[in-house]
Design a protein around this motif. Structure first.
Motif, short mmCIF file in Angstrom:
data_model
loop_
_atom_site.label_atom_id
_atom_site.label_comp_id
_atom_site.label_asym_id
_atom_site.label_seq_id
_atom_site.Cartn_x
_atom_site.Cartn_y
_atom_site.Cartn_z
N GLN A 18 0.77 -1.23 0.12
CA GLN A 18 0.11 -0.14 0.07
C GLN A 18 0.84 1.22 0.08
OE1 GLN A 18 -3.05 0.09 3.05
NE2 GLN A 18 -3.74 2.14 2.63
N ARG A 27 -5.25 -1.33 3.58
CA ARG A 27 -6.07 -2.01 2.40
C ARG A 27 -6.07 -3.61 2.86
NH1 ARG A 27 -3.34 0.41 -3.10
NH2 ARG A 27 -4.30 2.47 -2.93
N THR A 28 -5.17 -4.07 3.70
CA THR A 28 -5.09 -5.36 4.26
C THR A 28 -4.72 -5.36 5.67
OG1 THR A 28 -2.58 -5.53 3.81
CG2 THR A 28 -3.98 -5.97 1.99
N PHE A 78 -11.63 -7.85 7.50
CA PHE A 78 -10.92 -8.48 6.57
C PHE A 78 -11.19 -9.74 6.20
CE2 PHE A 78 -8.23 -5.70 9.44
CZ PHE A 78 -7.76 -4.77 8.46
N THR A 101 -7.70 -13.78 2.22
CA THR A 101 -6.61 -12.73 1.41
C THR A 101 -6.19 -11.84 2.49
OG1 THR A 101 -8.49 -11.49 0.65
CG2 THR A 101 -8.02 -13.38 -0.76
N GLY A 102 -6.89 -11.41 3.45
CA GLY A 102 -6.74 -10.39 4.10
C GLY A 102 -7.04 -9.06 3.77
N THR A 103 -7.83 -8.99 2.83
CA THR A 103 -8.36 -7.86 2.17
C THR A 103 -9.54 -7.14 2.80
OG1 THR A 103 -8.06 -8.56 -0.14
CG2 THR A 103 -9.23 -6.86 0.04
N ASN A 104 -9.19 -5.83 3.22
CA ASN A 104 -10.19 -4.96 3.60
C ASN A 104 -11.56 -4.90 3.13
OD1 ASN A 104 -11.78 -2.94 5.18
ND2 ASN A 104 -9.96 -1.70 5.71
#
Length: 323
Positions: A168, A180-181, A313, A317-320
């Motif tokens: 990021q 973002r993650t 999250f 994938t850990g994506t927000n």
């Protein structure tokens, strides 16, 4: 672009603006670097170390002395110019290495963890000093650090690196408040963010967080629920920063928060604040407390979660999921 590589052909080149500086000898490149390990010449004095890039440019002695003296005064090491690196402290060595970088007056500064080896007090002082140096503010500076406080304090733009690349890029405020993650969220903040594996239960915009078979859970605020319902994720990792977990006093209410009962597992009094780890329904949560408070092991506590500040999250994938 400062550096680029064609990995398919193992060809690399260095570009500065519209100039290809790959073939230039190092002393002609408009780049100056401060190394993590100081990289001072042990047999030279502080003055001679700082002056070395100027002598490489074959400047006259008067210009060199004037420039080195000015930079030494800026860094408050003017009384050390006749000493050698073995006769000065770690903080003074770091100032000397930084002075050698500053006198070069480059188009780009490269600072590789320049204060990581110093104790906390000197690190704090130098961080403030770096922020105020006009030489570093006039030109592009790339600053590498593992300390999130340094990054947030010094960076106009922050790039978080992980898993072999940039995860990021953004302003300090944006990266901290809108990670973002989960990886980014975990690496910015001290104590670290509470990360809880959970599932979303409910229907439509009425969602509730539940963590496994524990008693930990809370309702999702309407604004977040609307977004999460569209994403359709049942399994999530919930992120709650310690500053958004309030330890309530006896009889205290917390409007707009969700209150959970728990008991103290660990408490650290750190002077400026306290750090409390509490078992809340089978899940350990870290909270920041006021410095004057004190807690005993297994003491019952009531925790108020600021649910509108919670991150969600993707569990894989850990994506927000809120961005």
């Amino acid at each position: 672009e400062i550096y680029q590589c064609d990995w398919s052909s193992d060809v690399c080149s260095s570009d500065l603006g519209d100039r290809d500086i790959t073939a230039l000898p190092p002393y002609k490149r408009p780049v100056a670097m401060t190394f993590e390990s100081y990289a001072l010449y042990p047999h030279l004095t502080v003055f001679e170390n700082i002056a070395s890039p100027l002598r490489a440019q074959r400047l006259n002695a008067a210009v060199i002395r004037s420039t080195v003296t000015d930079v030494a005064k800026l860094l408050r090491i003017e009384t050390l110019l006749d000493r050698r690196p073995g006769e000065i402290s770690g903080g003074q060595k770091q100032r000397t290495a930084l002075g050698r970088t500053l006198v070069a007056k480059p188009q780009v500064f490269l600072l590789d963890e320049p204060i990581s080896h110093l104790d906390a007090k000197i690190r704090h002082e130098l961080r403030q000093q770096l922020r105020s140096l006009e030489e570093l503010r006039r030109v592009a500076t790339v600053y590498v650090t593992h300390d999130y406080a340094e990054a947030l304090s010094l960076g106009d733009r922050i790039g978080v690196m992980g898993r072999g690349g940039l995860v990021q890029i953004g302003s300090a405020r944006d990266v901290f408040k809108r990670p973002r993650t989960l990886f980014v969220a975990e690496h910015l903040g001290q104590p670290a963010i509470n990360a809880v594996a959970a599932r979303l239960a409910g229907d439509g915009t009425d969602l509730y967080v539940r963590a496994g078979n524990s008693g930990f859970g809370f309702p999702v605020v309407a604004e977040h629920a609307a977004v999460l319902a569209r994403n359709g994720h049942a399994q999530v990792t919930v992120g709650i920063r310690p500053q958004h977990v309030k330890v309530l006093r006896n009889g205290e209410d917390a409007p707009g928060h969700h209150v959970i009962d728990g008991h103290v597992e660990i408490y650290e009094a750190l002077g400026a604040n306290g750090v409390l780890v509490a078992d809340a329904g089978g899940i350990n949560l870290t909270a920041l407390t006021a410095p004057e408070r004190d807690f005993a092991y297994r003491q019952p506590v009531r925790l108020a979660l600021q649910t509108d500040a919670v991150f969600y999250f993707d569990s894989e994938t850990g994506t927000n999921l809120l961005l």
